[in-house]
Scaffold this motif. Structure first.
Motif, mmCIF file in Angstrom:
data_model
loop_
_atom_site.group_PDB
_atom_site.id
_atom_site.type_symbol
_atom_site.label_atom_id
_atom_site.label_comp_id
_atom_site.label_asym_id
_atom_site.label_seq_id
_atom_site.Cartn_x
_atom_site.Cartn_y
_atom_site.Cartn_z
ATOM 1 N N VAL A 1 -53.275 34.514 -26.995
ATOM 2 C CA VAL A 1 -53.840 35.025 -25.748
ATOM 3 C C VAL A 1 -54.852 34.013 -25.219
ATOM 4 O O VAL A 1 -55.410 33.221 -25.969
ATOM 5 N N GLY A 2 -55.080 34.040 -23.923
ATOM 6 C CA GLY A 2 -56.028 33.111 -23.328
ATOM 7 C C GLY A 2 -55.550 32.656 -21.967
ATOM 8 O O GLY A 2 -54.812 33.371 -21.270
ATOM 9 N N LYS A 3 -55.925 31.453 -21.590
ATOM 10 C CA LYS A 3 -55.510 30.892 -20.308
ATOM 11 C C LYS A 3 -55.657 29.375 -20.371
ATOM 12 O O LYS A 3 -56.326 28.831 -21.248
ATOM 13 N N GLY A 4 -55.003 28.700 -19.441
ATOM 14 C CA GLY A 4 -55.133 27.251 -19.369
ATOM 15 C C GLY A 4 -54.102 26.510 -20.195
ATOM 16 O O GLY A 4 -53.230 27.099 -20.833
ATOM 17 N N ILE A 5 -54.247 25.199 -20.229
ATOM 18 C CA ILE A 5 -53.256 24.339 -20.878
ATOM 19 C C ILE A 5 -53.229 24.524 -22.395
ATOM 20 O O ILE A 5 -52.170 24.474 -23.025
ATOM 21 N N VAL A 6 -54.395 24.755 -23.007
ATOM 22 C CA VAL A 6 -54.433 24.965 -24.460
ATOM 23 C C VAL A 6 -53.660 26.227 -24.822
ATOM 24 O O VAL A 6 -52.898 26.254 -25.793
ATOM 25 N N TYR A 7 -53.855 27.275 -24.037
ATOM 26 C CA TYR A 7 -53.104 28.518 -24.241
ATOM 27 C C TYR A 7 -51.600 28.263 -24.162
ATOM 28 O O TYR A 7 -50.830 28.724 -25.016
ATOM 29 N N ASP B 1 -59.874 27.262 -25.213
ATOM 30 C CA ASP B 1 -60.825 26.161 -25.237
ATOM 31 C C ASP B 1 -60.530 25.173 -24.106
ATOM 32 O O ASP B 1 -59.369 24.991 -23.715
ATOM 33 N N PRO B 2 -61.547 24.491 -23.606
ATOM 34 C CA PRO B 2 -61.288 23.367 -22.699
ATOM 35 C C PRO B 2 -60.429 22.323 -23.406
ATOM 36 O O PRO B 2 -60.506 22.171 -24.630
#
Length: 254
Positions: A104-110, A192-193
């Motif tokens: 779960v999360g968001k962004g490219i790492v997700y 994470d960024p």
């Protein structure tokens, strides 16, 4: 009885969710904190966890938490994980249990970790080996204690990554039964960024370097594997492999 052990260090962003979830699923939750300078301890105690502060590595934190735990089973949870409705299972069929993860999360790492986990967990039978991509997190307490006793002291003192693989390696010396798999048992927060993610895999490489020349060295090479994947699935994992593998290699070889 199930005890959940959660190592922390400045984990205030996710620890409330982790502890609250664990309190609903287990009889005991132990947070082993490495003297955080944020509100990690305050939040964990407020949510009902037992808090033990210990100076040392991630592996030391897991060991010290297990020492004071009262459960028949120990779950080695991370501070950025929380349980789904699939946990605990209706029946515990094994003394070693792997927990399927939902990213779960968001962004490219997700996106990177979601793809990696979905493909690997789809072939969970093949990936429950030490060389696979799934490492058990739930163990019979007595087996876990024996495994901890067999890890050299200098590794216990220093290892902050791949400790889960070292634990599993030692458990497999003792336990010869089947490993149970619980699908979609925990959520794993990955937001994470991107630069923080790169730095994390660099640190993983530095920690893996500690295992050179030991019997655990082969773990590093085996964990590059993803058994049972089709050629198409391996192609899909090229980008995740490179994004994680390049900073890891820099930390490991330099």
């Amino acid at each position: 009885m199930i005890s959940v052990v959660i190592p922390t260090l400045n984990s205030e962003r996710t620890i409330r969710t982790a502890v609250k979830s664990a309190m609903e699923k287990a009889e005991e939750v132990i947070v082993v904190d490495s003297f955080s300078t944020d509100k990690t301890v305050e939040i964990a105690e407020k949510e009902g966890a037992k808090v033990l502060q210990v100076k040392g590595s991630m592996l030391i934190a897991r060991i010290e938490g297990t020492k004071i735990a009262k459960g028949d089973y120990i779950v080695n949870l991370d501070s950025d994980m929380y349980f789904s409705d699939n946990f605990p299972p209706r029946e515990l069929k094994s003394k070693v249990i792997a927990l399927g993860e939902i990213t779960v999360g968001k962004g490219i790492v997700y996106e990177i970790m979601k793809l990696d986990r979905e493909i690997t967990h789809n072939k969970w039978r093949e990936n429950l080996s030490l060389g696979g991509g799934i490492i058990p997190r739930m163990y019979d307490r007595q087996i876990l204690i024996k495994a901890y006793e067999n890890i050299p002291s200098w590794i216990k003192d220093k290892l902050n990554a791949f400790e889960d693989s070292v634990i599993y390696y030692e458990v497999l010396k003792i336990y010869k039964g089947e490993v149970q798999f619980i699908p979609n048992a925990v959520y794993h927060i990955e937001d994470d960024p991107f630069l923080s993610f790169i730095r994390k895999w660099y640190r993983y490489g530095r920690n893996a370097k500690l295992l050179r020349g030991t019997e655990y060295e082969k773990i590093i090479y085996q964990r590059k594997m993803r058994p049972g994947l089709t050629a198409r699935e391996k192609i899909k994992l090229i980008i995740p492999t490179l994004v994680k593998g390049i900073p890891f290699a820099i930390g490991y070889y330099l």
